[in-house]
Motif scaffolding. Structure first.
Motif, mmCIF file in Angstrom:
data_model
loop_
_atom_site.group_PDB
_atom_site.id
_atom_site.type_symbol
_atom_site.label_atom_id
_atom_site.label_comp_id
_atom_site.label_asym_id
_atom_site.label_seq_id
_atom_site.Cartn_x
_atom_site.Cartn_y
_atom_site.Cartn_z
ATOM 1 N N CYS A 39 -1.851 -0.336 -34.951
ATOM 2 C CA CYS A 39 -1.737 -1.250 -36.098
ATOM 3 C C CYS A 39 -0.296 -1.662 -36.357
ATOM 4 O O CYS A 39 -0.038 -2.735 -36.904
ATOM 5 N N LYS A 47 -2.898 -5.393 -30.433
ATOM 6 C CA LYS A 47 -2.563 -5.087 -31.822
ATOM 7 C C LYS A 47 -3.803 -5.133 -32.693
ATOM 8 O O LYS A 47 -4.579 -6.084 -32.643
ATOM 9 N N SER A 48 -3.988 -4.072 -33.478
ATOM 10 C CA SER A 48 -5.136 -3.950 -34.362
ATOM 11 C C SER A 48 -4.684 -4.005 -35.804
ATOM 12 O O SER A 48 -3.486 -4.017 -36.108
ATOM 13 N N THR A 49 -5.664 -4.012 -36.687
ATOM 14 C CA THR A 49 -5.409 -3.854 -38.116
ATOM 15 C C THR A 49 -6.305 -2.732 -38.611
ATOM 16 O O THR A 49 -7.366 -2.466 -38.010
ATOM 17 N N PRO A 50 -5.943 -2.061 -39.692
ATOM 18 C CA PRO A 50 -6.842 -1.033 -40.226
ATOM 19 C C PRO A 50 -8.228 -1.582 -40.526
ATOM 20 O O PRO A 50 -9.234 -0.907 -40.291
#
Length: 472
Positions: A39, A47-50
């Motif tokens: 994140c 790339k991730s997000t919560p």
């Protein structure tokens, strides 16, 4: 933002914005680390997000597969860990967002006063930031008329605030002890009239302590700060009188007597460590061995060219000493004994209010220092810097608006380098005076101090985690 670290096999995760602290088993800890890295963009993974990670009903395969291949964790344990983290996320205790509005007040009541009752000292400490006690402006004592005006100043500028703090400081305040007593008497005489309650502190090197003064301090001072740097050879090498004679043997018996008769009232022994005693954990232990259970031994902050200055190359050793102190303190507490090392004090449950978290000590707004001449400065560390003089209590109680406004800016939210720091709500961007002395900018933190502060916070949180584990 998360901060993850381990000490002695205990895995700790701090959620910066919520202030929540979690002790996790290895599977949950390593999963949390992978998610945090992804994140934050610190991972090779996309790339991730919560939000994207925790909208799943099961742990995303990219994390599950890595945990199995790298750590050989069991698939069921991974799914259980994912469920645990997801629940924390949904409860806004993990990857929390800054969702509060911070409306700082236009005007701050003055709630604390550092009263420089004397700009003279009977010691010549090697590292003294006050240039031997006179702050570069000549040796003098504060007349009672100035002290009286200083009390009137804090009463008028404190607004509706009931509790007020006054610290008798120096130089050495006992040199001007008669004015200390008159000031306390005057402040007490006007408390009820103005609906105020004064809490007095005195900071002393102990040379002039006698039975009469000790009895007075224990009766009238809510707190007392006793200056001692640790082992005799360390203390006397940097804390000596005008003839070059160390002070240890003269002050330790007096300090012991004072503390023994304080009957539970606040005190602490305050020391300083320098480059010459990087093994300062031994000095903390020595002070404890003398019978003192409230101790603060803090790093000196000096120009980098000073031989006593703490430098980047000293940090690895200093961090090891903090680890040693942490383990020693854990052992002491496990035995049911009490010992308080002030730099490891932290409140994870009640925490400071939002304004306190972002603003810190209130230097120049809620807290000011007043010199023997009545000059008002943002704090004791700015005294002697004429460009920071806010006014003079003998000329009235107004302070320079432009300077006060300058110090109003000193919040962690106005310090760009702090934005990505996990410790920002614990230190609020560090000491304004240290920042200014290092960078000529109160909004640019002193980097070495930042690194030591982060280490101390880790130690403090670890000790709290031990307490929580013991209570389970």
């Amino acid at each position: 933002m998360l901060h993850l670290y381990s000490h002695n096999g205990i895995n700790i995760v701090l959620d910066v914005e919520s202030g929540s602290v979690h002790v996790l088993e290895p599977t949950a800890y390593e999963l949390c680390r992978l998610i945090s890295d992804a994140c934050d963009g610190d991972s090779a993974d996309k790339k991730s997000t919560p939000e994207s990670v925790f909208t799943n009903s099961a742990c995303p395969s990219v994390f599950r597969d890595k945990l199995i291949s790298v750590f050989s964790f069991d698939k069921t344990d991974i799914e259980d860990a994912y469920s645990e983290l997801k629940e924390l996320y949904e409860d806004e205790m993990l990857f929390a967002k800054r969702d509060y509005a911070i409306n700082l007040p236009e005007d701050y009541p003055v709630k604390a006063l550092c009263l420089h009752i004397s700009h003279d000292c009977n010691l010549r400490c090697k590292y003294c930031f006050a240039e031997g006690g006179d702050f570069g402006h000549g040796r003098k004592n504060m007349p009672f008329e100035v002290a009286k005006k200083a009390i009137d100043f804090i009463v008028e500028r404190s607004g509706t605030r009931h509790n007020l703090e006054v610290d008798f400081f120096g130089g050495e305040p006992l040199i001007n002890f008669d004015v200390v007593k008159k000031t306390v008497e005057y402040a007490r005489s006007i408390e009820k009239q103005h609906n105020k309650n004064f809490r007095f502190t005195i900071t002393t090197n102990g040379i002039l302590l006698n039975d009469k003064i000790t009895d007075y301090i224990n009766r009238e001072m809510s707190n007392v700060v006793l200056s001692l740097d640790g082992r005799q050879e360390i203390n006397d090498s940097v804390r000596y009188d005008v003839s070059g004679k160390g002070c240890y043997s003269r002050i330790v018996p007096k300090f012991k007597k004072l503390v023994a008769n304080r009957k539970g009232k606040d005190y602490y022994v305050r020391g300083t460590f320098t480059s010459q005693n990087l093994d300062f954990a031994s000095d903390v232990q020595h002070i404890r061995s003398l019978g003192f259970d409230q101790v603060s031994v803090e790093p000196v902050v000096l120009d980098s060219n000073d031989p006593l200055a703490i430098k980047e190359e000293h940090l690895e050793r200093i961090f090891s000493e903090y680890d040693l102190l942490t383990d020693n303190l854990a052992d002491i507490r496990a035995k049911g004994e009490f010992f308080n090392f002030f730099h490891f004090m932290i409140d994870l449950e009640q925490g400071p209010c939002v304004i306190k978290r972002v603003k810190g000590c209130g230097c120049g707004t809620e807290y000011v220092a007043i010199t023997p001449d009545g000059d008002i400065y943002p704090c004791h560390r700015f005294v002697g810097m004429d460009e920071f003089k806010l006014g003079n209590v003998m000329d009235g109680f107004d302070t320079k608006k432009e300077l006060v406004d300058y110090f109003k800016q000193s919040t962690v939210l106005n310090k760009p380098v702090c934005e990505d720091c996990w410790a920002k709500y614990y230190c609020s961007g560090g000491c304004a005076a240290n920042n200014y002395n290092c960078h000529r900018d109160i909004l640019k933190p002193h980097e070495i101090s930042c690194k030591m502060e982060r280490k101390r916070i880790e130690c403090a949180i670890y000790l709290k985690a031990l307490e929580a584990i013991a209570d389970e």
